[in-house]
Scaffold this active site. Structure first.
Site, PDB file in Angstrom:
ATOM      1  N   CYS A  52       2.173  56.741  28.615  1.00 38.08           N
ATOM      2  CA  CYS A  52       1.627  55.790  27.652  1.00 38.08           C
ATOM      3  C   CYS A  52       2.702  55.094  26.807  1.00 38.08           C
ATOM      4  O   CYS A  52       2.378  54.237  25.989  1.00 38.08           O
ATOM      5  CB  CYS A  52       0.625  56.496  26.746  1.00 38.08           C
ATOM      6  SG  CYS A  52      -0.666  57.328  27.681  1.00 38.08           S
TER       7      CYS A  52
ATOM      8  N   HIS B 126       0.314  54.052  17.458  1.00 41.27           N
ATOM      9  CA  HIS B 126      -0.176  54.493  18.764  1.00 41.27           C
ATOM     10  C   HIS B 126      -1.683  54.735  18.655  1.00 41.27           C
ATOM     11  O   HIS B 126      -2.428  54.311  19.524  1.00 41.27           O
ATOM     12  CB  HIS B 126       0.564  55.764  19.188  1.00 41.27           C
ATOM     13  CG  HIS B 126       0.268  56.208  20.576  1.00 41.27           C
ATOM     14  ND1 HIS B 126       0.410  55.371  21.670  1.00 41.27           N
ATOM     15  CD2 HIS B 126      -0.183  57.394  21.071  1.00 41.27           C
ATOM     16  CE1 HIS B 126       0.070  56.028  22.770  1.00 41.27           C
ATOM     17  NE2 HIS B 126      -0.298  57.249  22.435  1.00 41.27           N
TER      18      HIS B 126
ATOM     19  N   GLU C 138       0.588  61.518  14.204  1.00 41.28           N
ATOM     20  CA  GLU C 138       1.276  60.255  13.936  1.00 41.28           C
ATOM     21  C   GLU C 138       1.304  59.957  12.440  1.00 41.28           C
ATOM     22  O   GLU C 138       2.316  59.502  11.899  1.00 41.28           O
ATOM     23  CB  GLU C 138       0.616  59.105  14.688  1.00 41.28           C
ATOM     24  CG  GLU C 138       1.382  57.793  14.540  1.00 41.28           C
ATOM     25  CD  GLU C 138       0.888  56.678  15.447  1.00 41.28           C
ATOM     26  OE1 GLU C 138       1.588  55.654  15.554  1.00 41.28           O
ATOM     27  OE2 GLU C 138      -0.200  56.828  16.051  1.00 41.28           O
TER      28      GLU C 138
ATOM     29  N   LYS D   8      -6.012  49.788  19.439  1.00 37.03           N
ATOM     30  CA  LYS D   8      -6.770  50.526  20.452  1.00 37.03           C
ATOM     31  C   LYS D   8      -8.232  50.708  20.040  1.00 37.03           C
ATOM     32  O   LYS D   8      -9.078  51.010  20.895  1.00 37.03           O
ATOM     33  CB  LYS D   8      -6.131  51.893  20.706  1.00 37.03           C
ATOM     34  CG  LYS D   8      -4.807  51.835  21.450  1.00 37.03           C
ATOM     35  CD  LYS D   8      -4.294  53.231  21.761  1.00 37.03           C
ATOM     36  CE  LYS D   8      -2.966  53.220  22.511  1.00 37.03           C
ATOM     37  NZ  LYS D   8      -1.825  52.835  21.639  1.00 37.03           N
TER      38      LYS D   8
ATOM     39  N   HIS E 113      -7.319  52.375  25.209  1.00 43.14           N
ATOM     40  CA  HIS E 113      -5.935  52.772  25.480  1.00 43.14           C
ATOM     41  C   HIS E 113      -5.552  52.319  26.883  1.00 43.14           C
ATOM     42  O   HIS E 113      -6.059  52.836  27.878  1.00 43.14           O
ATOM     43  CB  HIS E 113      -5.821  54.286  25.341  1.00 43.14           C
ATOM     44  CG  HIS E 113      -4.418  54.809  25.429  1.00 43.14           C
ATOM     45  ND1 HIS E 113      -3.326  53.987  25.610  1.00 43.14           N
ATOM     46  CD2 HIS E 113      -3.926  56.076  25.375  1.00 43.14           C
ATOM     47  CE1 HIS E 113      -2.228  54.722  25.661  1.00 43.14           C
ATOM     48  NE2 HIS E 113      -2.575  55.987  25.519  1.00 43.14           N
TER      49      HIS E 113
ATOM     50  N   PHE F 156       2.291  61.228  27.389  1.00 43.07           N
ATOM     51  CA  PHE F 156       2.268  62.573  27.962  1.00 43.07           C
ATOM     52  C   PHE F 156       3.676  62.976  28.377  1.00 43.07           C
ATOM     53  O   PHE F 156       4.481  62.140  28.814  1.00 43.07           O
ATOM     54  CB  PHE F 156       1.351  62.613  29.186  1.00 43.07           C
ATOM     55  CG  PHE F 156      -0.120  62.716  28.856  1.00 43.07           C
ATOM     56  CD1 PHE F 156      -0.582  62.659  27.555  1.00 43.07           C
ATOM     57  CD2 PHE F 156      -1.052  62.861  29.875  1.00 43.07           C
ATOM     58  CE1 PHE F 156      -1.935  62.764  27.261  1.00 43.07           C
ATOM     59  CE2 PHE F 156      -2.411  62.956  29.601  1.00 43.07           C
ATOM     60  CZ  PHE F 156      -2.854  62.905  28.296  1.00 43.07           C
TER      61      PHE F 156
END
Length: 414
Positions: free
Chosen positions: A165, A305, A316, A337, A342, A401
């Site tokens: 991502c 994010h 975050e 998002k 996403h 990830f």
């Protein structure tokens, strides 16, 4: 010091629509691009999640001829289309004189999963003769950059980043560094993704990463809200034309914003969970600030994010608090998002574009669906309504990830 790097073109294919203007207008109006999945019957297949952010209006024939389009998975088509848009907006003409100084760096987090799924079915039903000779180039990730190079004549650096991502952000950051050190004058950079298929949705459902708010698609992606229950998968592409300031000025290009900082770190912690306290992301933002030679107090806005996952949103937030201290309470932070879902490997590309447009237009996109803010996430997330504000410096964050992190810093051009 290195060369200054500016953005002269943007191309966007998103769940909010095809084209930068359409996407941006829907974004700042707080429109959701999340709907029930149309590419397959997710309910009949027994999927726990039956919603996604599919691109609603993409016409491949507007960008690619039919013969070539058949040789490409959809993620490649999206990446090419976004690249051609960015190139057109930039006004840069690639010719024999400059071709070797124009590069392409466009990645994807997963690549051609729908074509892999389709080909495996054909193989199981009819054997190896049903495997297309185009199957491998149809699905491998670097073929976006390869096709863009062939279609535009760009002969400079040709690469494809794959960092889950964080892909789009790393691709743009790496292109920034390539131009900064003088190895190219211009780079088309970003990410593309199209994994709304049975294996894609099913895989993320199996890991319990996706929202199951199936009865209300538009409100399913809700970063920092106490009722968030996972992310919503989206698809599309975001590509920027990055160019050295010298090159852009020499040809009188319109400059959207300047890229001034880039950070990249690893968590060394867990396959899918963020490091405690957002430590890896915090170091990433600090690295970007150091790269830009800026202080935390110089930053006005963060395009987070912000995936709408219970752990990720808190981590975050904690990372932002540790980097910015008391200034964190004066920052505007939002997650696009909430509207696009996403986009995995494409997320960083479209969000870098959104960040640049925020700086250019002085309008901060909202975080929609923020109805009951999590007390563990106490920052100003620009809830539900876009905000006019003087934005001089902004950060775009992407965390993937494997514990891979990327941060870009964009500044108003002056």
């Amino acid at each position: 010091m290195g060369k200054r790097v500016v953005i002269t073109g943007i191309g966007l294919i998103t769940p909010l629509g095809t084209g930068t203007e359409k996407t941006w207008n829907h974004l700042i109006s707080g429109k959701s691009g999340i709907r029930r999945i149309s590419t397959f019957d997710a309910v009949a297949k027994g999927m726990a999640c039956t919603i996604a952010g599919e691109v609603p209006d993409f016409d491949v024939n507007a960008f690619i001829n039919k013969k070539d389009a058949k040789k490409m998975d959809t993620f490649i088509q999206y990446g090419i289309a976004a690249s051609l848009m960015a190139l057109q907006q930039s006004g840069l003409e690639i010719n024999e004189q400059n071709a070797a100084r124009v590069g392409v760096g466009i990645g994807s987090g997963i690549g051609g999963l729908p074509s892999i799924e389709k080909t495996m079915r054909a193989y199981e039903q009819s054997g190896p003769r049903k495997i297309s000779p185009f199957f491998i180039p149809q699905t491998i990730i670097n073929m976006i950059s390869g096709w863009v190079s062939m279609m535009t004549g760009a002969k400079g650096p040709n690469v494809a980043t794959v960092t889950a991502c964080a892909t789009g952000t790393h691709a743009i950051g790496d292109a920034f560094e390539i131009i900064k050190r003088g190895d190219a004058d211009a780079m088309l950079a970003g990410g593309a993704e199209s994994c709304v298929c049975e294996l894609g949705i099913g895989g993320f459902c199996a890991s319990r990463a996706l929202s199951t708010r199936n009865d209300s698609p538009e409100t399913a992606s809700r970063p920092w809200d106490v009722d968030r229950d996972g992310f919503v998968m989206g698809e599309g592409a975001g590509v920027l034309m990055l160019e050295s300031l010298d090159s852009a000025m020499a040809r009188g290009a319109n400059i959207i914003a300047e890229v001034v900082g880039y950070g990249l770190t690893g968590d060394a912690y867990h396959m899918t969970s963020p490091s405690p306290g957002g430590e890896g992301g915090a170091r990433c933002m600090t690295m970007a600030l150091n790269s830009a030679k800026l202080n935390p107090q110089d930053v006005d806005y963060i395009n987070a994010h912000g995936t709408s996952t219970p752990a990720g949103d808190v981590a975050e937030t904690q990372g932002i608090q540790s980097v910015f201290g008391a200034h964190a309470n004066h920052l505007m932070v939002s997650s696009s998002k909430s509207m696009t879902g996403h986009l995995l490997g494409a997320a960083g590309g479209i969000e870098a574009a959104f960040t640049a447009l925020t700086v250019f237009h002085d309008i901060v996109p909202p975080t929609i669906n923020l109805e009951n803010q999590d007390p563990n996430c106490p920052l100003d997330y620009v809830a539900n309504t876009a905000r006019d504000a003087d934005i001089q410096v902004a950060i775009s964050n992407s965390f993937g990830f494997g514990g891979t992190n990327a941060s870009l810093i964009v500044k108003k051009f002056a």
